[in-house]
Design an enzyme around this catalytic site. Sequence first.
Site, PDB file in Angstrom:
ATOM      1  N   GLY A   1      35.383   9.592  46.694  1.00  0.00           N
ATOM      2  CA  GLY A   1      34.789   9.034  47.911  1.00  0.00           C
ATOM      3  C   GLY A   1      35.364   9.663  49.172  1.00  0.00           C
ATOM      4  O   GLY A   1      35.633   8.965  50.164  1.00  0.00           O
TER       5      GLY A   1
ATOM      6  N   ILE B   1      41.320  25.200  34.053  1.00  0.00           N
ATOM      7  CA  ILE B   1      41.031  24.016  34.882  1.00  0.00           C
ATOM      8  C   ILE B   1      40.005  24.341  35.967  1.00  0.00           C
ATOM      9  O   ILE B   1      39.455  23.452  36.593  1.00  0.00           O
ATOM     10  CB  ILE B   1      42.307  23.428  35.539  1.00  0.00           C
ATOM     11  CG1 ILE B   1      42.920  24.396  36.566  1.00  0.00           C
ATOM     12  CG2 ILE B   1      43.318  22.985  34.510  1.00  0.00           C
ATOM     13  CD1 ILE B   1      43.836  23.703  37.567  1.00  0.00           C
ATOM     14  N   ASP B   2      39.761  25.643  36.210  1.00  0.00           N
ATOM     15  CA  ASP B   2      38.895  26.023  37.345  1.00  0.00           C
ATOM     16  C   ASP B   2      37.406  25.769  37.075  1.00  0.00           C
ATOM     17  O   ASP B   2      36.617  25.676  38.012  1.00  0.00           O
ATOM     18  CB  ASP B   2      39.084  27.514  37.675  1.00  0.00           C
ATOM     19  CG  ASP B   2      40.513  27.827  38.078  1.00  0.00           C
ATOM     20  OD1 ASP B   2      41.229  26.889  38.485  1.00  0.00           O
ATOM     21  OD2 ASP B   2      40.915  28.997  37.969  1.00  0.00           O
TER      22      ASP B   2
ATOM     23  N   ARG C   1      45.650   6.952  58.678  1.00  0.00           N
ATOM     24  CA  ARG C   1      45.855   8.395  58.610  1.00  0.00           C
ATOM     25  C   ARG C   1      44.692   9.091  57.905  1.00  0.00           C
ATOM     26  O   ARG C   1      44.020   8.509  57.053  1.00  0.00           O
ATOM     27  CB  ARG C   1      47.129   8.706  57.824  1.00  0.00           C
ATOM     28  CG  ARG C   1      48.367   8.504  58.638  1.00  0.00           C
ATOM     29  CD  ARG C   1      49.606   8.733  57.795  1.00  0.00           C
ATOM     30  NE  ARG C   1      50.799   8.615  58.625  1.00  0.00           N
ATOM     31  CZ  ARG C   1      52.011   8.358  58.169  1.00  0.00           C
ATOM     32  NH1 ARG C   1      52.201   8.187  56.881  1.00  0.00           N
ATOM     33  NH2 ARG C   1      53.030   8.278  58.992  1.00  0.00           N
TER      34      ARG C   1
ATOM     35  N   GLY D   1      41.627  25.685  41.884  1.00  0.00           N
ATOM     36  CA  GLY D   1      40.295  26.089  41.448  1.00  0.00           C
ATOM     37  C   GLY D   1      39.990  27.548  41.738  1.00  0.00           C
ATOM     38  O   GLY D   1      38.880  28.015  41.507  1.00  0.00           O
TER      39      GLY D   1
HETATM   40  O1  F6P Z   1      43.333  29.548  36.976  1.00  0.00           O
HETATM   41  C1  F6P Z   1      44.054  28.382  37.008  1.00  0.00           C
HETATM   42  C2  F6P Z   1      44.862  28.288  38.290  1.00  0.00           C
HETATM   43  O2  F6P Z   1      45.613  27.089  38.246  1.00  0.00           O
HETATM   44  C3  F6P Z   1      44.077  28.377  39.583  1.00  0.00           C
HETATM   45  O3  F6P Z   1      43.435  27.188  39.922  1.00  0.00           O
HETATM   46  C4  F6P Z   1      45.142  28.797  40.549  1.00  0.00           C
HETATM   47  O4  F6P Z   1      44.583  29.485  41.649  1.00  0.00           O
HETATM   48  C5  F6P Z   1      45.993  29.718  39.711  1.00  0.00           C
HETATM   49  O5  F6P Z   1      45.774  29.371  38.356  1.00  0.00           O
HETATM   50  C6  F6P Z   1      47.473  29.652  39.995  1.00  0.00           C
HETATM   51  O6  F6P Z   1      48.084  30.648  39.255  1.00  0.00           O
HETATM   52  P1  F6P Z   1      49.619  30.656  38.862  1.00  0.00           P
HETATM   53  O7  F6P Z   1      49.842  29.588  37.840  1.00  0.00           O
HETATM   54  O8  F6P Z   1      49.840  32.024  38.324  1.00  0.00           O
HETATM   55  O9  F6P Z   1      50.390  30.358  40.117  1.00  0.00           O
END
Ligand code: F6P
Length: 322
Positions: A185, A126-127, A162, A170
Amino acid sequence: MKKIAVLTSGGDAPGMNAAIRAVVRSGSQKGMDVYGVPLGYSGLIDGKFLPLGPRDVGGIIQKGGTFLGSARCEEFKTESGRKKALRALNSNGIEGLVVIGGNGSQTGSYLLSEMGFPVVGVASTIDNDLVGSDITIGVDTALNIALEAIDRLKVTGSSHQRAFLIEVMGRKCGYLALMAAIAGGAETVTLPEVDVEPEEIVEVLSNAYERGKSHAIVVVAEGAKYNATKLAEYFTEHHEEIGFALRVTILGHVQRGGSPSAQDRILASRLGAGAVDSLERGEYGVLVGWMNNVLTTTPLKDVVGKTKQLDMQLFELARVLD
Ligand code: F6P
């Protein structure tokens, strides 16, 4: 090549199941026996290979996560762990391996391919930090989840005047945060790639308040210099200057769940089938990705240890549109 295996590794990403399905079905169509390895590299070290036919991957294209399971495997980072995995592959007669995963996982693919085993990586995280693919499996879904959260926070934010700090995942890459900020936005965004001091955000928020906005959204990348919790501490002390009352939402793993979007399912199907094509034509030690609207292969040696650069013009765009 007659006998191949597939595994998912690292953080799960929506669309991984669609990629496994594509590997199994296109491999089977080519007359290959396809095996699934449970729990990523851990399962490989333990020599676990589950035979998978086209029917075994029915009904999974719409499911998030990975039905094979995934893991971050410390043992595979050691040479002895990788040797165990290699022995397991060879003793089970596996001739090629598809690794579906992100940066850490593709470092594993590279090291295994350097030991002489035919491996092909599929870009999935997802990063969106992986060199060798403009977009990776899971990004679109994770982005849309962040966007939905922002839209909802705007509604409640407006009711109460708020400001919301919304932290998105990421790792060290600001792609998700930046895209969520533009599409949502947001008033401003913080990224690992750019140092933004809390004072600057206070100014943006107080300007927004002065201009009569009913809410304000600050998208915070988890890898930015100040995460949402640290920023909130600072803002609490400067509440008078901001005007808005403040709340914090940390999206975290919510972004990794859920059903993959159409775009992720299609991308995963293309890359999964592309990986099998690569193995069939004897092109190993590569990452299968999607660049400039075509399926590509990039040598894993050019992928590992790098982070894809963010398009900084988009950061400027986010600032202009606040
Ligand atoms: O690499 C995907 C990710 O979801 C990152 O965005 C996040 O920093 C990390 O994995 C979290 O890792 P874990 O699932 O081991 O807590």
